[in-house]
Design an enzyme around this catalytic site. Structure first.
Site, mmCIF file in Angstrom:
data_model
loop_
_atom_site.group_PDB
_atom_site.id
_atom_site.type_symbol
_atom_site.label_atom_id
_atom_site.label_comp_id
_atom_site.label_asym_id
_atom_site.label_seq_id
_atom_site.Cartn_x
_atom_site.Cartn_y
_atom_site.Cartn_z
ATOM 1 C CG MET A 274 -1.923 -1.253 1.264
ATOM 2 S SD MET A 274 -3.457 -0.903 2.052
ATOM 3 C CE MET A 274 -2.588 -0.670 3.729
ATOM 4 C CD GLU B 90 15.723 -0.808 4.450
ATOM 5 O OE1 GLU B 90 16.102 0.039 3.594
ATOM 6 O OE2 GLU B 90 16.314 -1.928 4.482
ATOM 7 C CG HIS C 147 6.943 -1.748 2.287
ATOM 8 N ND1 HIS C 147 6.768 -0.669 2.860
ATOM 9 C CD2 HIS C 147 5.832 -2.592 2.155
ATOM 10 C CE1 HIS C 147 5.739 -0.651 3.389
ATOM 11 N NE2 HIS C 147 4.774 -1.645 3.110
ATOM 12 C CD GLU D 145 7.256 -15.493 8.839
ATOM 13 O OE1 GLU D 145 7.986 -15.131 9.650
ATOM 14 O OE2 GLU D 145 7.403 -16.754 8.152
ATOM 15 C CE LYS D 146 3.693 -4.861 11.614
ATOM 16 N NZ LYS D 146 2.606 -4.273 11.016
ATOM 17 C CB VAL E 251 12.165 -5.853 8.273
ATOM 18 C CG1 VAL E 251 13.340 -4.984 8.421
ATOM 19 C CG2 VAL E 251 12.429 -6.898 7.259
ATOM 20 C CG MET F 249 11.102 -1.283 10.206
ATOM 21 S SD MET F 249 11.791 -1.186 8.957
ATOM 22 C CE MET F 249 13.620 -1.035 9.568
ATOM 23 N NE ARG G 22 -2.786 1.507 9.745
ATOM 24 C CZ ARG G 22 -3.260 0.579 8.670
ATOM 25 N NH1 ARG G 22 -2.599 -0.679 8.943
ATOM 26 N NH2 ARG G 22 -4.409 0.655 8.029
HETATM 27 P P1 AMP Z 1 1.461 -2.915 3.492
HETATM 28 O O1 AMP Z 1 2.086 -1.738 2.668
HETATM 29 O O2 AMP Z 1 1.367 -2.238 4.847
HETATM 30 O O3 AMP Z 1 0.268 -3.416 2.989
HETATM 31 O O4 AMP Z 1 2.445 -4.336 3.543
HETATM 32 C C1 AMP Z 1 2.913 -4.720 2.046
HETATM 33 C C2 AMP Z 1 3.681 -5.938 2.443
HETATM 34 O O5 AMP Z 1 4.933 -5.714 3.234
HETATM 35 C C3 AMP Z 1 2.739 -7.049 3.277
HETATM 36 O O6 AMP Z 1 3.149 -8.317 2.560
HETATM 37 C C4 AMP Z 1 3.400 -6.909 4.519
HETATM 38 O O7 AMP Z 1 3.217 -7.924 5.366
HETATM 39 C C5 AMP Z 1 4.835 -6.486 4.121
HETATM 40 N N1 AMP Z 1 5.374 -5.875 5.511
HETATM 41 C C6 AMP Z 1 5.006 -4.732 6.104
HETATM 42 N N2 AMP Z 1 5.844 -4.516 6.975
HETATM 43 C C7 AMP Z 1 6.868 -5.284 7.222
HETATM 44 C C8 AMP Z 1 7.824 -5.604 7.921
HETATM 45 N N3 AMP Z 1 8.048 -4.801 8.968
HETATM 46 N N4 AMP Z 1 8.748 -6.647 7.766
HETATM 47 C C9 AMP Z 1 8.594 -7.479 6.716
HETATM 48 N N5 AMP Z 1 7.380 -7.222 5.893
HETATM 49 C C10 AMP Z 1 6.699 -6.218 5.990
#
Ligand code: AMP
Length: 287
Positions: A31, A36, A38, A149-150, A181, A189, A192
């Site tokens: 999104m 880091e 992502h 996995e977050k 991460v 990370m 939000r």
């Molecule tokens: P989002 O933009 O929050 O929808 O996240 C996009 C992708 O990045 C999803 O697969 C999340 O699980 C992954 N993601 C978000 N934060 C982390 C993180 N800290 N470590 C690893 N992957 C992440």
């Protein structure tokens, strides 16, 4: 790197990328507001495929009526620069109209694994996730897709969807989970995290610290329900306003567990600090 905003442009760009048979394409859905976490998904994707397609789409269907859809950070130009520097071949950045044209009427709903935990606190959230990820899979038809996995329950929901619907691009076995991460103090990370005030940011690091202690206690045989009660108390004591859940669950089914058994388990927590809802999870070694 090419940025495309219409389905037709996406198809043309994908056809060029695919070129020879045997070319593997990895999809990294996001999104935006990239960090880091992502970029780690992108780096893993590059190791596993010839070309990486990233998507940025703030999916309205996965936000509840009182959630942060309007406030969610949007920074497409900065994100595109980060992805280009990581060697991403193609950025798919549709707007809401391109993703959900007038008349759009279909919902993908995965029962069971989506029902507890975040599904209980955020009704409709995982329908929104499953629907958009199903569309992204069909739009890009990647050989593999990477998720963090977050968002452990999200990963389980997507795997269940791919398995139940017999998806082939990607196949359920080509949906890759990447470990969380973290910041130097252990906080997972998240886009939000930028909502947190400096004091809240300091307090937020209690969450992973207390979770690690709970994992160690449960692994050494401590009673699960009293450990979880202690964990909740520690999180609330650090300045969190509420704990949505603090649960020991089976890693596959996400069914909650009263005690550690022979199957892999996970400690999952969602807690609110100020107006921000943070989630985290850790693996627990089976007995
Ligand atoms: P989002 O933009 O929050 O929808 O996240 C996009 C992708 O990045 C999803 O697969 C999340 O699980 C992954 N993601 C978000 N934060 C982390 C993180 N800290 N470590 C690893 N992957 C992440």
């Amino acid at each position: 790197m090419q940025t495309v905003k219409t389905l037709q442009m996406l198809r043309t760009a994908l056809a060029q990328l695919r070129g020879n048979t045997g070319t593997r394409i990895a999809l990294v859905p996001t999104m935006g507001a990239l960090h880091e976490g992502h970029l780690t998904l992108v780096r893993s994707a590059r190791e596993m495929a010839n070309h990486v397609v990233a998507s940025i789409f703030v999916n309205p269907k996965q936000f509840g009526p009182n959630e942060d859809l309007d406030a969610y950070p949007r920074q497409l130009a900065a994100d595109a620069a980060l992805l280009e520097a990581e060697g991403v071949a193609l950025l798919w950045a549709p707007d809401a109209e391109a993703m959900y044209p007038p008349g759009f009427a279909t919902n993908v709903s995965v029962a069971s694994v989506s029902e507890g935990l975040c599904g209980a606190a955020r009704p409709g959230h995982f329908d929104g996730v499953a629907t958009v990820v199903c569309k992204l899979f069909n739009q890009v038809a990647p050989d593999l897709a990477l998720f963090g996995e977050k968002d452990f329950q999200q990963l389980a929901v997507i795997r269940a969807m791919a398995r139940d619907l017999d998806l082939t691009r990607p196949h359920v076995d080509s949906i890759i989970g990447v470990p969380t991460v973290r910041e130097a103090d252990g906080l997972a990370m998240s886009s939000r995290n930028r909502y947190l005030s400096p004091d809240q940011r300091v307090a937020a690091a209690t969450l992973p610290r207390a979770m690690q202690a709970a994992v160690r206690a449960i692994e050494s045989g401590a009673d699960v329900s009293s450990t979880l009660a202690g964990l909740q108390a520690e999180i609330l004591g650090a300045g969190f306003g509420s704990v949505d859940y603090a649960t020991l669950a089976d890693s596959r089914s996400l069914a909650s567990l009263a005690a550690l058994g022979p199957e892999p388990a996970r400690l999952l927590v969602a807690a609110r600090i100020g107006g921000t809802r943070l989630i985290d999870n850790l693996p627990i070694s089976a007995r």
